[in-house]
Design a protein around this motif. Sequence first.
Motif, PDB file in Angstrom:
ATOM      1  N   SER A  48      72.394  61.664  43.901  1.00  0.00           N
ATOM      2  CA  SER A  48      73.692  61.813  44.562  1.00  0.00           C
ATOM      3  C   SER A  48      74.231  63.190  44.233  1.00  0.00           C
ATOM      4  CB  SER A  48      74.673  60.735  44.074  1.00  0.00           C
ATOM      5  OG  SER A  48      74.212  59.453  44.433  1.00  0.00           O
ATOM      6  N   TRP A  49      75.014  63.740  45.140  1.00  0.00           N
ATOM      7  CA  TRP A  49      75.541  65.091  44.937  1.00  0.00           C
ATOM      8  C   TRP A  49      76.624  65.090  43.868  1.00  0.00           C
ATOM      9  CZ3 TRP A  49      80.301  67.581  45.512  1.00  0.00           C
ATOM     10  CH2 TRP A  49      80.254  68.983  45.490  1.00  0.00           C
ATOM     11  N   THR A  50      76.625  66.114  43.023  1.00  0.00           N
ATOM     12  CA  THR A  50      77.699  66.349  42.061  1.00  0.00           C
ATOM     13  C   THR A  50      78.121  67.810  42.143  1.00  0.00           C
ATOM     14  OG1 THR A  50      76.071  66.788  40.318  1.00  0.00           O
ATOM     15  CG2 THR A  50      76.941  64.551  40.463  1.00  0.00           C
ATOM     16  N   CYS A  96      78.578  69.913  49.821  1.00  0.00           N
ATOM     17  CA  CYS A  96      79.726  69.030  49.636  1.00  0.00           C
ATOM     18  C   CYS A  96      79.961  68.185  50.894  1.00  0.00           C
ATOM     19  CB  CYS A  96      80.958  69.868  49.313  1.00  0.00           C
ATOM     20  SG  CYS A  96      82.523  68.995  49.448  1.00  0.00           S
ATOM     21  N   HIS A 127      77.501  65.375  51.240  1.00  0.00           N
ATOM     22  CA  HIS A 127      77.870  64.284  50.342  1.00  0.00           C
ATOM     23  C   HIS A 127      78.965  63.414  50.961  1.00  0.00           C
ATOM     24  CE1 HIS A 127      78.996  62.128  46.739  1.00  0.00           C
ATOM     25  NE2 HIS A 127      80.202  62.683  46.740  1.00  0.00           N
ATOM     26  N   LYS A 140      72.029  61.345  51.330  1.00  0.00           N
ATOM     27  CA  LYS A 140      71.401  61.266  50.016  1.00  0.00           C
ATOM     28  C   LYS A 140      70.410  62.413  49.878  1.00  0.00           C
ATOM     29  CE  LYS A 140      68.144  57.716  51.653  1.00  0.00           C
ATOM     30  NZ  LYS A 140      67.660  56.342  51.426  1.00  0.00           N
ATOM     31  N   GLN A 195      83.460  59.000  49.756  1.00  0.00           N
ATOM     32  CA  GLN A 195      82.977  60.095  48.914  1.00  0.00           C
ATOM     33  C   GLN A 195      83.985  61.252  48.959  1.00  0.00           C
ATOM     34  OE1 GLN A 195      80.358  59.337  47.294  1.00  0.00           O
ATOM     35  NE2 GLN A 195      79.538  57.650  48.521  1.00  0.00           N
ATOM     36  N   CYS A 231      84.670  65.479  47.030  1.00  0.00           N
ATOM     37  CA  CYS A 231      84.091  66.513  46.161  1.00  0.00           C
ATOM     38  C   CYS A 231      85.168  67.528  45.775  1.00  0.00           C
ATOM     39  CB  CYS A 231      82.936  67.216  46.870  1.00  0.00           C
ATOM     40  SG  CYS A 231      83.286  67.862  48.512  1.00  0.00           S
TER      41      CYS A 231
END
Length: 440
Positions: A345-347, A379, A382, A387, A438, A440
């Motif tokens: 998963s994006w962080t 971003c 996400h 994914k 979601q 960011c």
Amino acid sequence: MHFLKRCSVFKIVLSALLIVALLQLIYLSLLSRLHGKQQRYKYSELFESNGNPRGGVFMTRKNAKKERLKYSLSTGGIFDSSGQYRIYKNIVKSDFSSHQQPDGDSTSHPQFVLATHTSINNLHHLNELLERWDGPMSVAIFAHTHVVKFATALIYALSLLCPHIQALVDFHLICHSGDLATFPENDREHFVGLKDCRGVFGKLDKHRDMYQNYAIAGNVSYPNNLLRNVARGSIEAAYTLVIDIDMMPSENLHDQFLQFIKRRTPQPDEVFVLPAFEIRHTRKIPPSKKEVLQLYQVGEVRPFYEELCHKCHAPTNYSQWLNLHLQRPSDVSDSGDLDVAYTLSWTDPWEPFYIGSQDTPLYDERFRQYGFNRISQACELHVAGYKFTVLNNAFLVHRGFKVPGEFHARKDEENRRNRILFRQFKEGLKLKYPESAQHC
């Protein structure tokens, strides 16, 4: 008497030497004229109309490319959404693209394309990139003011004198809205000695150190995300890898990925991440993961942006990727078959390079110069629910370690400005994806 004989011999020898010197001067003069004539003829072959052209395939191809280039430039291009840039799409098309069926026949579109962008001072990387990539490629080139005409001529020369470029590469030219690109009919001074593909890259090589990254001239802004979108959107392909032109992909990536998606159907909300590395300038770019592992263990290869922004690529989880062979020895075999390594998963602030489908969101073109241009796009992926699937054997390598001192003077200022824009961008995503959980 003896003295007079010696003088006579001396005069004869002197006269002979003068005659030899005169003949040499005449020879050099004729040789220079012949060379100049050959260069003018070579220029005429490339750039000028000729009332008595040579026949054959070369001339047919040359005329077709020249006429297409002239027509593309005569349209004046199109403006981007800001009105600040002029875009000339497909000013030169590759043999691959030229042989595609008309729009609407999706079966004729390429499955996998590499899209990249550059200014003229980094275009020399194209030669090395094509040593690694054997599929269709789309290149967006940014040129400013006096460089526009030079860039146009070099694009045309590359497409005509370099068979590998002629076969695979589509070119697009982007300049400021106030600049007009024209066909290089009479600019001979740039093309002395231009005979073949090696000569064209020789010309480009002389421009490689003209500017620092993003420090082109004056207040000229490098529109990296606009260039990425132009390169990506100008060839309709099922999947695209968008990279900077100085990033080298792993060997045989094009064919390996096509085999991979035959074995495993990608999900519509999935992108495929390629771990990115840096290598010392003096080292050869490693073709396989096995060689990456060897160089990593001795400190000659390290994660991309390791020193500048460690957390920008740390979420790739390099340790896990590099140690996959402990669980799956086939991941470093000579076959190099692609498979899924793991899914992430994006962080924040991860900015991975990836292969995405044609439905993947575009880059936000408000981001220019340095900072947040790729993070913003990751971003959005996400927030849109994508994914991030990391591939086991595919990777990218940048030649040279990235260090703080090599950047242009206004880098930090640009980063601060784009950070403010990134905050606004994230607020906009809430409106664009109101149902998304979601953020960011």
